[in-house]
Design a protein around this motif. Structure first.
Motif, short mmCIF file in Angstrom:
data_model
loop_
_atom_site.label_atom_id
_atom_site.label_comp_id
_atom_site.label_asym_id
_atom_site.label_seq_id
_atom_site.Cartn_x
_atom_site.Cartn_y
_atom_site.Cartn_z
N PHE A 11 0.86 -1.18 0.00
CA PHE A 11 0.00 0.00 0.00
C PHE A 11 0.90 1.24 0.00
O PHE A 11 1.91 1.27 0.70
N PRO A 12 0.53 2.28 -0.75
CA PRO A 12 1.46 3.42 -0.86
C PRO A 12 1.42 4.40 0.32
O PRO A 12 2.25 5.30 0.39
N TYR A 13 0.45 4.25 1.23
CA TYR A 13 0.34 5.16 2.37
C TYR A 13 0.53 4.36 3.66
O TYR A 13 0.42 3.14 3.66
N GLY A 14 0.79 5.07 4.76
CA GLY A 14 1.00 4.39 6.04
C GLY A 14 -0.29 3.77 6.57
O GLY A 14 -1.38 4.09 6.11
N PRO A 15 -0.16 2.89 7.58
CA PRO A 15 -1.34 2.22 8.16
C PRO A 15 -2.24 3.22 8.91
O PRO A 15 -1.84 4.35 9.16
N SER A 16 -3.41 2.75 9.29
CA SER A 16 -4.34 3.53 10.11
C SER A 16 -3.62 4.06 11.35
O SER A 16 -2.96 3.29 12.06
N PRO A 17 -3.76 5.36 11.65
CA PRO A 17 -3.15 5.90 12.88
C PRO A 17 -3.66 5.17 14.12
O PRO A 17 -2.91 5.00 15.08
N ARG A 18 -4.90 4.70 14.07
CA ARG A 18 -5.43 3.95 15.23
C ARG A 18 -4.69 2.63 15.40
O ARG A 18 -4.43 2.17 16.51
N ALA A 19 -4.32 2.01 14.28
CA ALA A 19 -3.55 0.76 14.37
C ALA A 19 -2.16 1.04 14.93
O ALA A 19 -1.66 0.29 15.79
N LEU A 20 -1.55 2.12 14.48
CA LEU A 20 -0.20 2.45 14.97
C LEU A 20 -0.24 2.76 16.48
O LEU A 20 0.63 2.31 17.23
N ASP A 21 -1.27 3.50 16.91
CA ASP A 21 -1.40 3.80 18.35
C ASP A 21 -1.55 2.51 19.15
O ASP A 21 -0.93 2.33 20.20
N ALA A 22 -2.37 1.60 18.64
CA ALA A 22 -2.61 0.34 19.36
C ALA A 22 -1.32 -0.48 19.44
O ALA A 22 -1.04 -1.14 20.45
N MET A 23 -0.52 -0.42 18.38
CA MET A 23 0.73 -1.19 18.39
C MET A 23 1.74 -0.58 19.37
O MET A 23 2.43 -1.30 20.09
N ARG A 24 1.77 0.76 19.39
CA ARG A 24 2.67 1.42 20.35
C ARG A 24 2.24 1.09 21.78
O ARG A 24 3.07 0.80 22.64
N ALA A 25 0.93 1.11 22.00
CA ALA A 25 0.42 0.83 23.35
C ALA A 25 0.71 -0.62 23.75
O ALA A 25 0.93 -0.92 24.93
N ALA A 26 0.74 -1.51 22.77
CA ALA A 26 1.00 -2.94 23.08
C ALA A 26 2.48 -3.19 23.37
O ALA A 26 2.84 -4.22 23.95
N ALA A 27 3.33 -2.24 22.97
CA ALA A 27 4.78 -2.42 23.19
C ALA A 27 5.14 -1.93 24.59
O ALA A 27 5.81 -0.91 24.77
N ASP A 28 4.67 -2.64 25.60
CA ASP A 28 4.94 -2.26 26.99
C ASP A 28 5.34 -3.50 27.79
O ASP A 28 5.69 -4.53 27.20
#
Ligand code: PMP
Length: 333
Positions: free
Chosen positions: A12-29
């Protein structure tokens, strides 16, 4: 190489959903010390709800490549050959090799289309990429219904990696067809190729068959970060819709531009186009583009060697490709 324009692997030529990125950052704990949910229930439930099914109808794995590999191992080992198109996604042959499964190639029509009426031979199952790759053309729901009726005792696997870019998904047929397995991915329309998430929809009996194969390797389908990101991505319908619209609009522009340069372009329902030039060698065109830091896919082979498969990039990327081609064609004329 920072300035490379990469139009060769249908990302895909654009980045993923910002909500998906937030959820992934939150899961990295700190919870990363814990194993992930082996049933990926939240993700499977989100995927099921989106199409009116239940979590029992959903399998998830590390990219659709893994889901496909498990399906080949679970369902196509009957002695008869597996049927798939010549040409289609190249990995089907690889999985057959891996699991020692005989296969039989069903030629595309003269205009490079899949014709389901040609899949009549006795078989261990049928695999159809819809839209097909590398051609980008798709068949409709009725065609897949006919295929399911032709082989009621065999699994018909419909690989819908590119379905969101304009083709019709057959997921609505799952409820009434126990032999249908629909495989999709987060790698294309959800912009999460790097997270490796694929999934399948089917009736519970087929899903259990996939789980049995998976458990013999690894009982955890996806890591915690991937599960969190993919679940949030499924729930961000607005981001999904507007990204797809942008790609479809760029595809229209790219196809018209290529046609204007003298290419024949197949009607694509995917995020790539398949095109050939009447009097230019495709391998040479790909090499000339590569010199200009633009990568497209050229496949050897009788039916494919005159064609280029070009991923639909952003509008600026498509325009750079078109002007590079204009320049190459002009220089060699
Ligand atoms: N199916 C098709 C038709 C594909 O083209 C691809 C990859 N490009 C895949 C499946 C696998 O994709 P992934 O493993 O990233 O889900």
């Amino acid at each position: 190489m920072a300035d490379l324009i990469k139009l060769n692997t249908n990302e895909f030529p654009y980045g993923p959903s910002p909500r998906a990125l937030d959820a992934m950052r939150a899961a990295a704990d700190d919870t990363l010390r814990l194993y992930p949910d082996p049933t990926a229930l939240a993700l499977r439930t989100a995927l099921a709800e989106r199409v009116g099914l239940t979590a029992e109808n959903v399998f998830v794995g590390n990219g659709s490549d893994e889901v496909l590999a498990h399906a080949f191992q679970a369902f196509f080992n009957h002695g008869d050959p597996l049927l798939f198109s010549d040409v289609t996604y190249s990995f089907y042959k690889v999985y057959c090799g891996l699991y020692d499964l005989p296969y039989r190639l069903v030629p595309l029509t003269e205009n490079m289309a899949v014709q389901v009426e040609d899949f009549t031979a006795p078989c261990s199952g049928v695999v159809i990429a819809n839209p097909n790759a590398p051609t980008g053309t798709a068949v409709g729901l009725d065609a897949i219904k006919r295929l399911l009726a032709m082989h009621p005792d065999r699994v018909v696997l419909v690989d819908e990696a590119y379905v969101d870019f304009g083709a019709e998904s057959v997921v609505s047929l799952v409820k009434d067809h126990s032999n249908l397995l629909v495989v999709q991915t987060f790698s294309k329309s959800r912009a999460l190729a790097g997270a490796r998430v694929g999934f399948a929809y089917a009736q519970p009996e087929l899903i259990e068959g996939l789980v049995r194969v998976k458990d013999s390797f690894n009982s955890y389908p996806l890591d915690r970060i991937a599960q969190a990101g993919a679940t949030a991505a499924v729930q961000d319908e607005a981001w999904f819709r507007q990204g797809i619209e942008k790609v479809i609009s760029s595809r229209t522009m790219l196809s018209a531009g290529l046609t204007g340069l003298g290419f024949e372009v197949l009607p694509s329902q995917a995020n790539f186009v398949y095109a050939r030039h009447a009097d230019r060698d495709a391998a040479q065109l790909a090499a000339s583009l590569r010199e200009r830091a633009i990568i497209v896919r050229h496949l050897r082979g009788e039916r494919t060697s005159s064609w280029l498969r070009i991923t639909v990039g952003t509008d600026p990327q498509c325009n750079m490709l078109l002007s590079a081609l204009r320049d190459i064609l002009h220089r060699n004329s």
